[in-house]
Design an enzyme around this catalytic site. Sequence first.
Site, mmCIF file in Angstrom:
data_model
loop_
_atom_site.group_PDB
_atom_site.id
_atom_site.type_symbol
_atom_site.label_atom_id
_atom_site.label_comp_id
_atom_site.label_asym_id
_atom_site.label_seq_id
_atom_site.Cartn_x
_atom_site.Cartn_y
_atom_site.Cartn_z
ATOM 1 C CB ALA A 1 -81.599 9.995 -39.155
ATOM 2 C CE1 TYR B 1 -87.861 6.088 -32.329
ATOM 3 C CE2 TYR B 1 -85.718 6.206 -31.253
ATOM 4 C CZ TYR B 1 -87.098 6.302 -31.186
ATOM 5 O OH TYR B 1 -87.714 6.613 -29.998
ATOM 6 N NE ARG C 1 -100.312 1.803 -28.617
ATOM 7 C CZ ARG C 1 -99.197 1.484 -29.275
ATOM 8 N NH1 ARG C 1 -98.268 0.770 -28.681
ATOM 9 N NH2 ARG C 1 -99.024 1.868 -30.521
ATOM 10 C CG ASN D 1 -95.582 11.005 -27.234
ATOM 11 O OD1 ASN D 1 -94.558 10.689 -26.625
ATOM 12 N ND2 ASN D 1 -96.551 10.122 -27.497
HETATM 13 P P1 NAP Z 1 -95.601 3.443 -27.969
HETATM 14 O O1 NAP Z 1 -95.924 2.848 -26.654
HETATM 15 O O2 NAP Z 1 -95.264 2.544 -29.115
HETATM 16 O O3 NAP Z 1 -96.809 4.421 -28.396
HETATM 17 C C1 NAP Z 1 -96.718 5.109 -29.607
HETATM 18 C C2 NAP Z 1 -97.867 6.086 -29.718
HETATM 19 O O4 NAP Z 1 -97.745 6.798 -30.959
HETATM 20 C C3 NAP Z 1 -99.218 5.400 -29.755
HETATM 21 O O5 NAP Z 1 -100.144 6.231 -29.071
HETATM 22 C C4 NAP Z 1 -99.554 5.361 -31.239
HETATM 23 O O6 NAP Z 1 -100.941 5.351 -31.542
HETATM 24 C C5 NAP Z 1 -98.956 6.665 -31.688
HETATM 25 N N1 NAP Z 1 -98.676 6.721 -33.121
HETATM 26 C C6 NAP Z 1 -97.854 5.928 -33.846
HETATM 27 N N2 NAP Z 1 -97.875 6.287 -35.138
HETATM 28 C C7 NAP Z 1 -98.744 7.337 -35.226
HETATM 29 C C8 NAP Z 1 -99.204 8.132 -36.294
HETATM 30 N N3 NAP Z 1 -98.772 7.946 -37.558
HETATM 31 N N4 NAP Z 1 -100.109 9.122 -36.029
HETATM 32 C C9 NAP Z 1 -100.557 9.317 -34.773
HETATM 33 N N5 NAP Z 1 -100.149 8.588 -33.722
HETATM 34 C C10 NAP Z 1 -99.259 7.610 -33.946
HETATM 35 O O7 NAP Z 1 -94.351 4.428 -27.854
HETATM 36 P P2 NAP Z 1 -93.706 5.176 -26.589
HETATM 37 O O8 NAP Z 1 -92.607 4.330 -26.091
HETATM 38 O O9 NAP Z 1 -94.761 5.665 -25.672
HETATM 39 O O10 NAP Z 1 -93.029 6.401 -27.336
HETATM 40 C C11 NAP Z 1 -93.588 7.701 -27.349
HETATM 41 C C12 NAP Z 1 -92.558 8.667 -27.925
HETATM 42 O O11 NAP Z 1 -91.380 8.616 -27.131
HETATM 43 C C13 NAP Z 1 -92.122 8.287 -29.344
HETATM 44 O O12 NAP Z 1 -91.872 9.470 -30.081
HETATM 45 C C14 NAP Z 1 -90.818 7.555 -29.107
HETATM 46 O O13 NAP Z 1 -89.991 7.601 -30.238
HETATM 47 C C15 NAP Z 1 -90.264 8.329 -27.944
HETATM 48 N N6 NAP Z 1 -89.260 7.617 -27.140
HETATM 49 C C16 NAP Z 1 -89.574 6.471 -26.489
HETATM 50 C C17 NAP Z 1 -88.594 5.846 -25.728
HETATM 51 C C18 NAP Z 1 -88.851 4.595 -24.949
HETATM 52 O O14 NAP Z 1 -87.894 4.070 -24.353
HETATM 53 N N7 NAP Z 1 -90.063 4.092 -24.899
HETATM 54 C C19 NAP Z 1 -87.307 6.387 -25.669
HETATM 55 C C20 NAP Z 1 -87.040 7.558 -26.348
HETATM 56 C C21 NAP Z 1 -88.020 8.172 -27.082
HETATM 57 P P3 NAP Z 1 -101.806 3.958 -31.664
HETATM 58 O O15 NAP Z 1 -101.815 3.371 -30.298
HETATM 59 O O16 NAP Z 1 -103.136 4.411 -32.108
HETATM 60 O O17 NAP Z 1 -101.066 3.118 -32.636
#
Ligand code: NAP
Length: 247
Positions: free
Chosen positions: A156, A154, A14, A89
């Site tokens: 940290a 988060y 996702r 990621n």
């Molecule tokens: P998201 O839509 O919640 O998607 C999270 C993804 O991580 C999903 O594919 C999920 O898999 C996977 N995941 C979660 N726990 C996992 C585990 N234990 N092992 C393997 N896969 C796991 O999040 P996102 O917004 O795309 O975020 C992606 C990255 O960007 C993250 O590291 C987040 O901290 C960082 N980030 C996001 C933002 C933002 O504004 N969105 C800002 C800064 C940083 P499933 O679908 O199978 O659960």
Amino acid sequence: MSEQRVVVVTGASRGIGRAIAVEMAAPNTHVVINYNSNPESAEQTASLVQSRGATSSAMQFNVADPDAVKAAFDRIIDAHGHIDVLVNNAGIARDNLLAIMKPAEWDDVMATNLKGAFLCSQAVIRPMMRRRFGRIVNVTSVVAATGNPGQCNYSAAKAGIIGLTKSLAREIVSRKITVNAVAPGYIETDMTAALPPKAREALLAQIPAGRPGAPEEVAAAVAFLASDAAGYITGQVIHVNGGMFMG
Ligand code: NAP
């Protein structure tokens, strides 16, 4: 034909991870789409990746589980012989004020966001060293630099990712392996959709660009750092945040 490029993206079912997997997809490339709990979404990512001429495999493993990570990367190496690019990621948020944060909320976020990046990096490092080539790109966050109330765990973990990035970059720069990080600001995904409306408004007010970012805008920065052209860039953090924070 030249050797196939092998790319592993964790948390690619996702959001930002999916956009990264799609951005990296090209002919003569194999993209491993890791996910944790969402096989249908991972298969949708796989279709998008294949529509760009790459091959792909969706692989379930929990990045925080050492045995599962080792088994998964052993399988990837057995199947493809090498890994060119690892994108760490996968991430979760378990927001709470520190005064009432449960130890499990701290531990879960550390395990997925920080230990997961350690375990996956460790799993690729020897094969990359043998090949004397590799690209590791870690997804951190703007809050690693700014802090954010409700996100002590988060922020940290994400600050830890930056330390991991810089130390590992120094350890392996002589092997032609680069390690960098991308720090997204406020990007529209499931993770930010879960924020209460007031928190989203407050975040938007901090963005000079006046809008949230798209996952594809983060993916473009990751793809550049993973490219051959970025071979002299290591230990760096690229912020993708519409001006929200300027390091
Ligand atoms: P998201 O839509 O919640 O998607 C999270 C993804 O991580 C999903 O594919 C999920 O898999 C996977 N995941 C979660 N726990 C996992 C585990 N234990 N092992 C393997 N896969 C796991 O999040 P996102 O917004 O795309 O975020 C992606 C990255 O960007 C993250 O590291 C987040 O901290 C960082 N980030 C996001 C933002 C933002 O504004 N969105 C800002 C800064 C940083 P499933 O679908 O199978 O659960």
